[in-house]
Design an enzyme around this catalytic site. Structure first.
Site, mmCIF file in Angstrom:
data_model
loop_
_atom_site.group_PDB
_atom_site.id
_atom_site.type_symbol
_atom_site.label_atom_id
_atom_site.label_comp_id
_atom_site.label_asym_id
_atom_site.label_seq_id
_atom_site.Cartn_x
_atom_site.Cartn_y
_atom_site.Cartn_z
ATOM 1 N N MET A 32 0.855 -1.188 0.000
ATOM 2 C CA MET A 32 0.000 0.000 0.000
ATOM 3 C C MET A 32 0.896 1.245 0.000
ATOM 4 O O MET A 32 0.463 2.327 0.388
ATOM 5 C CB MET A 32 -0.930 -0.007 1.218
ATOM 6 C CG MET A 32 -1.879 -1.212 1.191
ATOM 7 S SD MET A 32 -3.409 -0.956 2.096
ATOM 8 C CE MET A 32 -2.795 -0.703 3.725
ATOM 9 N N ALA A 34 4.159 3.868 0.915
ATOM 10 C CA ALA A 34 4.918 4.338 2.090
ATOM 11 C C ALA A 34 6.009 3.305 2.377
ATOM 12 O O ALA A 34 6.131 2.787 3.496
ATOM 13 C CB ALA A 34 4.006 4.561 3.287
ATOM 14 N N HIS A 36 9.057 1.081 3.237
ATOM 15 C CA HIS A 36 10.121 1.151 4.249
ATOM 16 C C HIS A 36 11.034 -0.050 4.034
ATOM 17 O O HIS A 36 10.800 -0.862 3.127
ATOM 18 C CB HIS A 36 9.532 1.178 5.653
ATOM 19 C CG HIS A 36 8.483 0.118 5.888
ATOM 20 N ND1 HIS A 36 8.763 -1.229 5.896
ATOM 21 C CD2 HIS A 36 7.144 0.221 6.080
ATOM 22 C CE1 HIS A 36 7.671 -1.916 6.121
ATOM 23 N NE2 HIS A 36 6.655 -1.059 6.213
ATOM 24 N N GLY A 38 11.258 -2.814 5.409
ATOM 25 C CA GLY A 38 10.561 -4.105 5.427
ATOM 26 C C GLY A 38 10.103 -4.470 4.015
ATOM 27 O O GLY A 38 10.322 -5.584 3.535
ATOM 28 N N HIS A 39 9.477 -3.491 3.337
ATOM 29 C CA HIS A 39 9.056 -3.733 1.944
ATOM 30 C C HIS A 39 10.267 -4.023 1.059
ATOM 31 O O HIS A 39 10.232 -4.917 0.206
ATOM 32 C CB HIS A 39 8.358 -2.496 1.357
ATOM 33 C CG HIS A 39 7.061 -2.134 2.000
ATOM 34 N ND1 HIS A 39 6.865 -0.953 2.668
ATOM 35 C CD2 HIS A 39 5.880 -2.801 2.050
ATOM 36 C CE1 HIS A 39 5.616 -0.895 3.105
ATOM 37 N NE2 HIS A 39 4.995 -1.995 2.750
ATOM 38 N N GLN A 63 -10.236 -2.416 2.723
ATOM 39 C CA GLN A 63 -9.711 -3.097 3.902
ATOM 40 C C GLN A 63 -9.625 -2.187 5.125
ATOM 41 O O GLN A 63 -9.078 -2.578 6.152
ATOM 42 C CB GLN A 63 -8.376 -3.772 3.596
ATOM 43 C CG GLN A 63 -7.203 -2.857 3.346
ATOM 44 C CD GLN A 63 -5.979 -3.633 2.898
ATOM 45 O OE1 GLN A 63 -5.897 -4.087 1.762
ATOM 46 N NE2 GLN A 63 -5.003 -3.805 3.793
ATOM 47 N N SER A 187 6.817 -0.895 9.993
ATOM 48 C CA SER A 187 5.424 -0.734 9.583
ATOM 49 C C SER A 187 5.255 0.684 9.077
ATOM 50 O O SER A 187 5.863 1.614 9.614
ATOM 51 C CB SER A 187 4.505 -0.959 10.786
ATOM 52 O OG SER A 187 3.223 -0.421 10.520
HETATM 53 O O1 PAF Z 1 -0.109 -5.795 3.611
HETATM 54 C C1 PAF Z 1 -0.511 -4.899 2.865
HETATM 55 O O2 PAF Z 1 0.174 -3.905 2.600
HETATM 56 C C2 PAF Z 1 -1.912 -5.017 2.262
HETATM 57 O O3 PAF Z 1 -2.792 -5.622 3.136
HETATM 58 C C3 PAF Z 1 -1.924 -5.717 0.885
HETATM 59 C C4 PAF Z 1 -1.491 -7.163 0.992
HETATM 60 C C5 PAF Z 1 -1.030 -4.973 -0.081
HETATM 61 C C6 PAF Z 1 -3.352 -5.696 0.316
HETATM 62 O O4 PAF Z 1 -3.829 -4.403 0.168
#
Ligand code: PAF
Length: 285
Positions: A32, A34, A36, A38-39, A63, A187
């Site tokens: 989603m 932003a 960091h 972790g990504h 969500q 996060s």
């Molecule tokens: O973990 C997330 O960032 C979200 O829940 C995801 C898996 C991209 C779905 O929108």
């Protein structure tokens, strides 16, 4: 390298089809934004296995609950693009809400049972939003591999089950949980924490670590250890401990006494206005 940016599913499909016709292996990292470290660690893990990497950025309205942070969720696309360029990511898929959910959209993808507990208790409807958007992202991209971070352990388990149950032809990987130097799990929501709140938040990884030791050493009955740790966190300044539980890693079944299979401690707690989640394996997995 400059990442290619695609905003429509039609263009995305054409690009992935071209890569697949060249027998290239495609990996996807849904996010989603932003971004960091972790990504970026998920990107690196994926890059060791694939020829082409696709990162998606979509802040999924479905969500977020009505009282959650959808409108203020951090959005910083140009900064994210710089990070993707530095990491040699091949493609950014960043559709807008209309592209993802055109007028008249009526479908909901729902996994039962394992979406009814833990995070679902305080975030009703959240997992349906996640499973619906991830199904769409996977069908739009059809990657060979997709990776989800183990920080959202329930989400990872739910998505793995969904992909299996729906016969989606994508292999699901579990990405390592990455912590900042002070131990806090990375996060996008950590930026909401004031310095004082961050100090309180650090009690989460410390408590999980101590609990894993105490559980292994069997110093008290499991439920008593969990109750004591919950009380300790509340005394430290947490506004709420939504859950602190031991679950079997594979099935997410509750563990209340003896641990016989690989299991994890899972937690969700609120400090100030920020909800944090974390988890730690007790034995392996
Ligand atoms: O973990 C997330 O960032 C979200 O829940 C995801 C898996 C991209 C779905 O929108």
């Amino acid at each position: 390298m400059t990442v290619q940016i695609i905003r429509s599913k039609k263009e995305l499909r054409a690009k992935i089809k071209q890569w697949h016709m060249q027998s290239l292996v495609v990996g996807m990292i849904p996010t989603m934004g932003a971004l960091h470290h972790g990504h970026m660690s998920l990107v690196k893990e994926t890059q060791t296995l694939v020829d082409k990497t696709v990162v998606s950025i979509f802040v999924n309205p479905k969500q977020f609950g009505p009282n959650e942070d959808f409108s203020k969720y951090p959005r910083q696309e140009s900064l994210d693009i710089e990070k993707l360029n530095a990491a040699n990511v091949d493609l950014l898929y960043a559709p807008n809400v209309e592209e993802m959910y055109p007028d008249g959209f009526l479908t909901n993808v729902s996994v039962t049972k394992i979406t009814e507990e833990l995070c679902a208790k305080s975030r009703p409807g959240h997992f349906d939003g996640v499973t619906t958007v991830v199904t769409k992202l996977l069908l739009q991209c059809l990657p060979d591999i997709v990776i989800f971070g183990e920080k959202d352990f329930q989400q990872y388990t739910v998505l793995k089950k969904m992909v299996k149950d729906l016969d989606i032809p994508t292999k699901v990987l579990k990405g390592k949980l990455i912590r900042d130097e002070d131990g806090l799990a990375t996060s996008s929501r950590n930026i909401y924490l004031s310095p004082e709140e961050r100090q309180i938040a650090l009690e989460i990884p410390k408590t999980l670590k101590k609990l894993t030791e105490d559980i292994k050493n069997n110093i008290l009955p499991l439920q008593q250890l969990l109750n004591n740790a919950t009380q300790y966190l509340l005394n430290c300044g947490f506004k709420e401990v939504q859950y602190l539980e031991v679950r079997e890693s594979e099935s997410l079944n509750s563990v209340t006494e003896k641990i016989t299979v690989p299991s994890r401690i899972l937690i969700a707690a609120v400090v100030g206005k920020t909800r944090l989640i974390d988890n730690m394996p007790i034995n392996s997995q």
